[in-house]
Design a protein around this motif. Structure first.
Motif, PDB file in Angstrom:
ATOM      1  N   SER A   1     -16.261   1.472   5.131  1.00 15.00           N
ATOM      2  CA  SER A   1     -16.077   0.247   5.468  1.00 15.00           C
ATOM      3  C   SER A   1     -14.638  -0.625   5.489  1.00 15.00           C
ATOM      4  CB  SER A   1     -16.743  -0.972   4.385  1.00 15.00           C
ATOM      5  OG  SER A   1     -18.174  -0.383   4.041  1.00 15.00           O
ATOM      6  N   ALA A   2     -13.883   0.254   5.272  1.00  9.73           N
ATOM      7  CA  ALA A   2     -12.374  -0.145   5.416  1.00  9.73           C
ATOM      8  C   ALA A   2     -11.911  -0.547   6.920  1.00  9.73           C
ATOM      9  CB  ALA A   2     -11.334   0.619   5.072  1.00  9.73           C
ATOM     10  N   ASP A   3     -11.034  -1.623   7.144  1.00  4.96           N
ATOM     11  CA  ASP A   3     -10.415  -2.041   8.313  1.00  4.96           C
ATOM     12  C   ASP A   3      -9.849  -1.114   9.289  1.00  4.96           C
ATOM     13  OD1 ASP A   3     -11.607  -5.149   8.770  1.00  4.96           O
ATOM     14  OD2 ASP A   3     -11.102  -4.772   6.565  1.00  4.96           O
ATOM     15  N   TRP A   4      -8.992  -0.533   8.581  1.00  3.18           N
ATOM     16  CA  TRP A   4      -7.848   0.044   9.159  1.00  3.18           C
ATOM     17  C   TRP A   4      -8.536   1.453  10.087  1.00  3.18           C
ATOM     18  CZ3 TRP A   4      -4.458  -2.792  10.771  1.00  3.18           C
ATOM     19  CH2 TRP A   4      -3.728  -3.523  10.024  1.00  3.18           C
ATOM     20  N   LEU A   5      -9.279   1.966   9.353  1.00  6.68           N
ATOM     21  CA  LEU A   5     -10.010   3.262   9.804  1.00  6.68           C
ATOM     22  C   LEU A   5     -10.560   2.890  11.188  1.00  6.68           C
ATOM     23  CD1 LEU A   5     -10.030   5.940   8.362  1.00  6.68           C
ATOM     24  CD2 LEU A   5     -12.290   5.254   7.768  1.00  6.68           C
TER      25      LEU A   5
ATOM     26  N   GLY B   1      -2.811   4.197   2.395  1.00  3.98           N
ATOM     27  CA  GLY B   1      -3.782   4.316   1.239  1.00  3.98           C
ATOM     28  C   GLY B   1      -5.215   3.874   1.751  1.00  3.98           C
ATOM     29  N   SER B   2      -5.187   2.982   2.529  1.00  2.10           N
ATOM     30  CA  SER B   2      -6.693   2.756   3.180  1.00  2.10           C
ATOM     31  C   SER B   2      -7.120   3.983   4.019  1.00  2.10           C
ATOM     32  CB  SER B   2      -6.100   1.377   4.027  1.00  2.10           C
ATOM     33  OG  SER B   2      -7.475   1.242   4.596  1.00  2.10           O
ATOM     34  N   LEU B   3      -6.145   4.436   4.877  1.00  2.00           N
ATOM     35  CA  LEU B   3      -6.744   5.515   5.835  1.00  2.00           C
ATOM     36  C   LEU B   3      -7.190   6.714   4.977  1.00  2.00           C
ATOM     37  CD1 LEU B   3      -4.433   5.423   8.810  1.00  2.00           C
ATOM     38  CD2 LEU B   3      -6.719   4.766   8.479  1.00  2.00           C
ATOM     39  N   ALA B   4      -6.426   7.056   4.012  1.00  2.00           N
ATOM     40  CA  ALA B   4      -6.623   8.297   3.131  1.00  2.00           C
ATOM     41  C   ALA B   4      -7.750   7.996   2.223  1.00  2.00           C
ATOM     42  CB  ALA B   4      -5.523   8.521   2.204  1.00  2.00           C
ATOM     43  N   HIS B   5      -7.983   6.831   1.994  1.00  2.00           N
ATOM     44  CA  HIS B   5      -9.162   6.688   1.096  1.00  2.00           C
ATOM     45  C   HIS B   5     -10.542   6.505   1.712  1.00  2.00           C
ATOM     46  CE1 HIS B   5     -11.309   4.944  -2.488  1.00  2.00           C
ATOM     47  NE2 HIS B   5     -11.809   3.859  -1.877  1.00  2.00           N
TER      48      HIS B   5
ATOM     49  N   ASN C   1      -1.053  -7.851  -0.873  1.00  3.79           N
ATOM     50  CA  ASN C   1       0.006  -7.704  -1.179  1.00  3.79           C
ATOM     51  C   ASN C   1       0.468  -6.124  -1.610  1.00  3.79           C
ATOM     52  OD1 ASN C   1       1.041 -10.259  -0.815  1.00  3.79           O
ATOM     53  ND2 ASN C   1       0.572 -11.017  -2.983  1.00  3.79           N
ATOM     54  N   ARG C   2      -0.491  -5.480  -2.268  1.00  3.36           N
ATOM     55  CA  ARG C   2      -0.352  -4.123  -2.779  1.00  3.36           C
ATOM     56  C   ARG C   2      -0.903  -3.136  -2.003  1.00  3.36           C
ATOM     57  NH1 ARG C   2       1.616  -3.059  -7.818  1.00  3.36           N
ATOM     58  NH2 ARG C   2       2.391  -4.792  -9.064  1.00  3.36           N
ATOM     59  N   GLY C   3      -2.053  -3.274  -1.345  1.00  7.09           N
ATOM     60  CA  GLY C   3      -2.870  -2.313  -0.485  1.00  7.09           C
ATOM     61  C   GLY C   3      -1.816  -1.678   0.728  1.00  7.09           C
ATOM     62  N   THR C   4      -2.037  -0.622   1.005  1.00  9.69           N
ATOM     63  CA  THR C   4      -1.032  -0.203   1.832  1.00  9.69           C
ATOM     64  C   THR C   4      -1.945   0.550   3.049  1.00  9.69           C
ATOM     65  OG1 THR C   4      -1.125   2.198   1.039  1.00  9.69           O
ATOM     66  CG2 THR C   4       0.505   0.646   0.252  1.00  9.69           C
ATOM     67  N   ILE C   5      -1.389   0.790   4.370  1.00 11.91           N
ATOM     68  CA  ILE C   5      -2.075   1.145   5.279  1.00 11.91           C
ATOM     69  C   ILE C   5      -2.387   2.587   5.146  1.00 11.91           C
ATOM     70  CG2 ILE C   5      -0.009   1.756   6.872  1.00 11.91           C
ATOM     71  CD1 ILE C   5      -1.416   0.565   9.492  1.00 11.91           C
TER      72      ILE C   5
ATOM     73  N   TYR D   1     -14.291  -7.762  15.401  1.00 16.50           N
ATOM     74  CA  TYR D   1     -15.374  -8.544  14.844  1.00 16.50           C
ATOM     75  C   TYR D   1     -15.801  -7.802  13.602  1.00 16.50           C
ATOM     76  CZ  TYR D   1     -18.803 -12.137  14.446  1.00 16.50           C
ATOM     77  OH  TYR D   1     -19.590 -13.225  13.763  1.00 16.50           O
ATOM     78  N   LYS D   2     -15.974  -8.280  12.479  1.00 16.43           N
ATOM     79  CA  LYS D   2     -16.540  -7.899  11.210  1.00 16.43           C
ATOM     80  C   LYS D   2     -17.411  -8.787  10.467  1.00 16.43           C
ATOM     81  CE  LYS D   2     -13.133  -8.187   7.670  1.00 16.43           C
ATOM     82  NZ  LYS D   2     -12.462  -7.616   6.485  1.00 16.43           N
ATOM     83  N   HIS D   3     -18.516  -7.977  10.014  1.00  9.31           N
ATOM     84  CA  HIS D   3     -19.585  -8.858   9.218  1.00  9.31           C
ATOM     85  C   HIS D   3     -19.588  -8.564   7.791  1.00  9.31           C
ATOM     86  CE1 HIS D   3     -23.539 -10.120   8.067  1.00  9.31           C
ATOM     87  NE2 HIS D   3     -23.986  -8.947   7.775  1.00  9.31           N
TER      88      HIS D   3
END
Ligand SMILES: Cc1cc2nc3c(=O)[nH]c(=O)nc-3n(C[C@H](O)[C@H](O)[C@H](O)COP(=O)(O)OP(=O)(O)OC[C@H]3O[C@@H](n4cnc5c(N)ncnc54)[C@H](O)[C@@H]3O)c2cc1C
Lengths: 777, 275
Positions: free
Chosen positions: B122-126, B114-118, B108-112, B184-186
């Motif tokens: 292990s992040a998905d978007w990257l 923010g995810s890339l910049a972080h 709900n809060r996490g952004t696309i 696919y992620k584990h």
């Protein structure tokens, strides 16, 4: 039964406030002038403390060991022969012995500022080699935690019953089995607020704890106060599990601060403190051999068990609770002729071990049940066939086992039969032959255990520890409006005692449970008690409530008979009334008469009135034995090592269930923790003694999607020597899951010749075991 | 576990945010959803003087669709994507990835952005956006530039943004109808950051056959021409030796790590070609 008494599935009374967010936990308390405390903790596992440097601007806000005038170290001793005493200074003095040990305390307006100060304080520590592995800690070459001990062993125990007779058995299976160190992770961490009242000349400690009276005794001793100068209040507490069953160094610090600073102080454990400074349970190592006949009949168990006890013994007692119990409970629910066990409680540079739900039993069950399955594989029989041969049979009850445990009652084989039927082993075998379309391997496993609960004086006096449980007391007090107050010294923090103790009282007096108030968690208001531990509350406090209510019933009957103008012997108590041949009168009217219209009382009325404090202890007090068989069906992905629980069955016998719904809740909760032990939870330490998981991203707890709903089946074999035949059941759910799941995983991996002997069973460990199996074939 | 004292600003336009971030006298951090930064603040792993909340900037919530691509502002949340509140040009691939991130509360809060910049390995978007061939749009005080997502990350929790630069959005190319996608992620448990990720895209009409192996402990391994690793037969067998060589080349030498990542990739490829 009127629908509210013993056996009723009543909704929990306490949930009305808890579910609406109206509970009052330590963190909810507010006092004028209260300040927050942050602790400076040792960043190193082992070292000599050379000094603590405090920036000048914070000199008045930081306190170190030298400031604590009059405070004694924590000594949690045992009279067991050979036990070595650890002295834990409440703030470190010469040495630090684990990461997270308290070095200094910082006071500020709020926690954030207190943490600012803490980060500016520097502990000057000369690092020593860390003793991080319990097995190497036993070696003579190891560095020492407590120099004057000469070794690192708190206690060594040994028992041997005819092991020589088993040594030539045709089947001999040896395994090395290990369980990881865990955190208990209650939703609410620990925490305390200390307030000094100069009018009462009294310290009040509000503490998230399980045993307020014991905390009070220990606190008074360490602070050099009269016990009357200390009051301990345990308000709503968000889960205990043993984690809150000790006196904390932090609490002693807070008490000293409140006495010396003139304002209330508060400390609330945060999650990082919990994980890094409180990873304190379950770390066992077993070298275990099972001897059996060709047909799988167990002939003997030979075991050497080592438990990582951490740096100190926690108060009232912790250091060898697990290891020393291993020796007495390893034989489980089974009957076999030869047994030998040596145990070591080993001091390491980790935080002190604490007894976690199932105390020692989870590890013991894991070790024994894995070996039984290994024997069954060797003998070529189904694991349940092996167990059926050796489970104590109902016709043997009551049964004294090989370590002199006195099993009170039960039909252990029936729980096994029901579990085997429910999980449907023939169907699993057929399915295994066909194989899974997704390439996973399925397996079935089980574990049976029995759980000694509410064991009392006769079991513990020999331990020579600060706290031996005796009679449990309850106060029952009829109020002028016909309500009932129950005062008990145990504490309820999830067990639902505010409901179940009321049900017990209702069973005796017939008073509506809505009008029964259970008062607990305050040393000023309740009789002394060793508190909530060892699944003892329903047997002990429930028993005490029962006898206290019976006494009230007797006294009320006498008054009632007089008012009904009949003889004592002709009245009885039913549904909250005293009923005589010609009429009845409510307990409320009787109470009003006692309190407010004494002119109508019988001449020989009991002057104790309608309030009674009665002590209770079952006879014998060697404990009740509830038991269960758990059966698991799992699927293992042999390519990436994940494990899914497909089905899980628990057949449990907890004697008379006072509230079956609450019992189910206890089993579900315990099961969730058992799944955590089996598959997820582990605090790894590196060779410097550093705990490596400092958030829940690294310390994995099972969540809703990882804990399937187990299928429960209850048996109810009464205990012959407790009120109503109840038995303690609080811990069982957490005991067997690691064993049952591991046995299922090993069953699944049989075609790959892989075997797992460690918990948690992580994907990496599964894949490593498969790699080892491959090297055999 | 409380953050250090910091100031807080919530500008409403990009230049203001960038100006604040360019201050030399203070440690300045952007905060978007706060789902990664929040814990780091509490653990005092970051100790900023000033937090600049960028979620009030309308431009960062933009959605622009063209015939070839979709541009999403960096403050579009995982849940916006999961729920289909923004258009999809990936045949459902992005919705599925979004739905598999963390828990709903985090989505709900996490952004696309923010995810890339972080730049959590292990992040998905990257990994997912690298496989999809997306571009990161970066705004600085004086210029805007684009960085292919597959080169955005430079190390663990490090990306090629310079100080004062802000990730303003991502541009995701539109896949053709015939494109095949597998992901696919584990994880050991639901909502956990992945221990292994594999993303695979085969879009023959656009001559793309790309595989990404993520959650490697560092940068994702991008196999930009995966076609050479995939057998021509109906089982799409992978050249395990070559893939393991690639992993070793990227510093992943542990056989169990290799095995898990390889299996994830095989499963992603199988998923893509599933009829
Ligand atoms: C329990 C939990 C589980 C999670 N599981 C997963 C998972 O399974 N998969 C997954 O991919 N992620 C997972 N995450 C991370 C989550 O997806 C976060 O939303 C994401 O990593 C960060 O996005 P954010 O908007 O919250 O960024 P923030 O936390 O606000 O910021 C993160 C970092 O990026 C910087 N930043 C933010 N926006 C910009 C911008 N536009 N330009 C430049 N810098 C910027 C910040 O300064 C900060 O350094 C999980 C998080 C949690 C708490």
């Amino acid at each position: 039964m009127t629908g509210q008494g013993v056996g009723a599935r009543l909704l929990r009374k306490e949930d009305d406030r808890l579910m609406r967010g109206r509970g009052q936990f330590v963190g909810d308390l507010r006092f004028a002038g209260m300040k927050d405390v942050a602790f400076v903790r040792s960043p190193l596992a082992h070292g000599l403390l050379r000094g603590v440097s405090i920036p000048d601007e914070w000199k008045d806000s930081v306190f170190v060991a030298a400031d604590l005038n009059g405070v004694k170290p924590i000594r949690a001793v045992s009279g067991l022969k050979g036990f070595k005493v650890s002295e834990q200074p409440v703030l470190a003095t010469e040495k630090v012995r684990y990461v997270g040990e308290l070095v200094a305390m910082c006071i500020a307006q709020n926690r954030a500022l207190a943490e600012d100060i803490a980060s500016a304080v520097h502990s000057d520590i000369e690092e020593l080699p860390a003793v991080y592995d319990m097995l190497s800690a036993r070696k003579p070459s190891s560095d020492l935690l407590h120099q004057h001990w000469g070794d690192n062993v708190f206690l060594e125990t040994f028992v041997n019953v005819n092991i020589e007779k088993a040594l030539d058995a045709p089947i001999k299976v040896t395994r090395e089995i290990r369980t990881a160190r865990q955190c208990m992770a209650p939703i609410e961490g620990r925490g305390a607020v200390a307030v000094w009242d100069s009018r009462l000349d009294q310290l009040t400690l509000y503490s998230a704890c399980q045993m307020p009276h014991i905390i009070r005794t220990g606190l008074a001793e360490c602070l050099g106060l009269e016990e009357a100068q200390v009051r301990v209040v345990a308000p709503d507490v968000g889960g205990g599990f043993g984690y809150k069953g000790i006196l904390l160094a932090e609490e002693i610090c807070l008490g000293w601060l409140a006495m010396n600073l003139g304002h209330p102080v508060r400390w609330l454990e945060d999650r990082r403190e919990h994980l890094t400074a409180g990873a304190n349970c379950r770390e066992h190592f077993y070298r275990i051999t099972g001897y059996a006949d060709r047909d799988g009949t167990l002939l003997g168990i030979d075991c050497e068990a080592t438990v990582d006890s951490g740096a100190y013994s926690a108060y009232p007692f912790s250091a060898c609770l697990e290891a020393a119990q291993v020796a007495s409970i390893l034989p489980g629910p089974y009957d076999f002729p030869a047994y030998r066990c040596r145990t070591y409680s080993v001091a390491t540079n980790k935080c002190p071990i604490l007894p976690y739900r199932g105390v020692a039993r989870t590890g013991v069950c894991f070790a024994l049940e894995l070996v039984l399955d290994a024997i069954a594989r060797e003998a070529g029989i189904e694991p349940h066939e092996l167990r059926a041969k050796i489970l104590v049979k109902p016709e043997q009850m009551p049964f004294t086992n090989i370590t002199k445990k006195w099993f009170d009652s039960g039909d252990y084989p029936e729980s096994l039969r029901r579990a085997v039927a429910a999980i449907d082993i023939p169907a699993v075998r057929a399915r295994q032959k066909v194989g899974e379309t997704d390439g996973r391997l399925i397996g079935v496993g089980m574990a049976t255990y029995c759980e000694q609960a509410a064991h009392g004086t006769s079991v513990y006096y020999g331990w020579g520890i600060p706290m031996v449980p005796g009679f449990e007391q309850a106060t029952a007090r009829l109020t002028p409006d016909g309500g009932l107050e129950l005062r008990v010294g145990v504490h309820s923090h999830g067990q639902g005692l505010e409901t179940t103790l009321a049900q017990v009282a209702h069973e005796i007096l017939g008073i509506d449970v809505a009008k029964i108030k259970v008062v607990h968690g305050d040393t000023a208001m309740t009789p002394y008690s060793t508190g909530t531990w060892g699944s003892r509350c329903m047997v002990m406090a429930g028993g005490a409530v029962s006898v206290a209510c019976k006494e009230i019933a007797k006294r009320a009957a006498k008054i009632g008979a007089q008012l009904l103008q009949t003889d004592d012997s002709r009245v009885s108590i039913r549904a909250g009334e005293v009923v005589g041949p010609g009429g009845s009168i409510t307990l409320g009217e009787i109470a009003r008469t006692w309190y407010l219209k004494p002119h109508s009382l019988p001449a020989d009325v009991d002057m104790g009135g309608l309030e009674a404090t009665i002590g209770y202890r079952p006879s014998p007090d060697s404990g009740t034995f509830s038991y269960a068989t758990h059966a698991a069906l799992v699927a293992v992905d042999p390519e990436i090592g994940t494990i899914e629980i497909l089905d899980y069955v628990i057949v449990e016998d907890g004697g008379k269930l006072v509230n079956p719904m609450i019992v189910d809740g206890q089993i579900y909760g315990g099961f969730a923790q058992g799944v955590g032990t089996a598959l997820y939870e582990e605090m790894p330490f590196n060779s410097a003694g550093q705990p490596l998981a400092s958030t829940f991203a690294d310390y994995l707890l099972p969540g809703a999607t990882e804990v399937p709903a187990p299928r429960l089946d209850h048996m109810e074999t009464l205990s012959p020597h407790t009120e109503f035949g109840v038995k303690g059941i609080g811990e069982g759910g957490a005991i067997a899951p690691p064993a049952a799941i591991a046995n299922a995983v090993n069953d699944a991996l049989r075609p790959l010749k892989a075997e797992l002997l460690v918990s948690p069973m992580t994907p990496r460990r599964v894949l490593s075991a498969i790699a080892v199996g491959r090297s055999f074939s | 576990m409380k953050p250090v004292n910091f100031d807080f600003a919530r500008p409403s336009d990009l230049p203001a945010a960038i100006a604040l971030a360019s201050r030399e006298d203070a440690i300045v951090k952007f905060i978007a959803g706060g789902q990664s930064l929040g814990p780091m603040l509490n653990l005092r792993l970051v100790q900023p003087n000033l937090l600049v909340d960028i979620t009030g900037i309308a431009e960062l919530k933009r959605v622009e669709e063209t015939p070839d691509a979709l541009e999403l502002g960096s403050c579009i949340t995982h849940a916006d994507i999961e729920d289909g509140r923004v258009p999809d040009v990936t045949g459902g691939a992005m919705r599925a990835v979004a739905a598999g991130i963390a828990y709903r509360a985090v989505r709900n809060r996490g952004t696309i952005g923010g995810s890339l910049a972080h730049a959590d390995p292990s992040a998905d978007w990257l990994s997912a956006l690298a496989a999809l061939g997306a571009q990161a749009i970066v705004r600085g005080a004086h210029k805007e530039r684009q960085i292919p997502v597959d080169t955005l990350m430079t190390g663990v929790f490090e990306c090629s943004l310079e100080s004062g630069e802000l990730l303003s959005g991502v541009e995701i190319p539109r896949l053709s109808k015939s494109a095949r996608w597998g992901y696919y992620k584990h994880c050991r448990k639901t909502g956990e950051l992945a221990h292994a990720i594999a993303a695979f895209l085969h879009d023959p009409d656009r001559s793309v056959c790309r595989a990404v192996i993520g959650a490697t402990g560092s940068k994702p391994i991008v196999l930009s021409d995966a076609s050479v690793l995939i057998g021509k037969g109906p089982d799409h067998a992978l050249d395990r030796a070559a893939i393991e060589r690639a992993m070793t080349g990227h510093g992943m030498t542990d056989p169990i790590e290799q095995q898990i990542h390889f299996v994830c990739l095989r499963r992603a490829v199988q998923q893509a070609y599933r009829p």
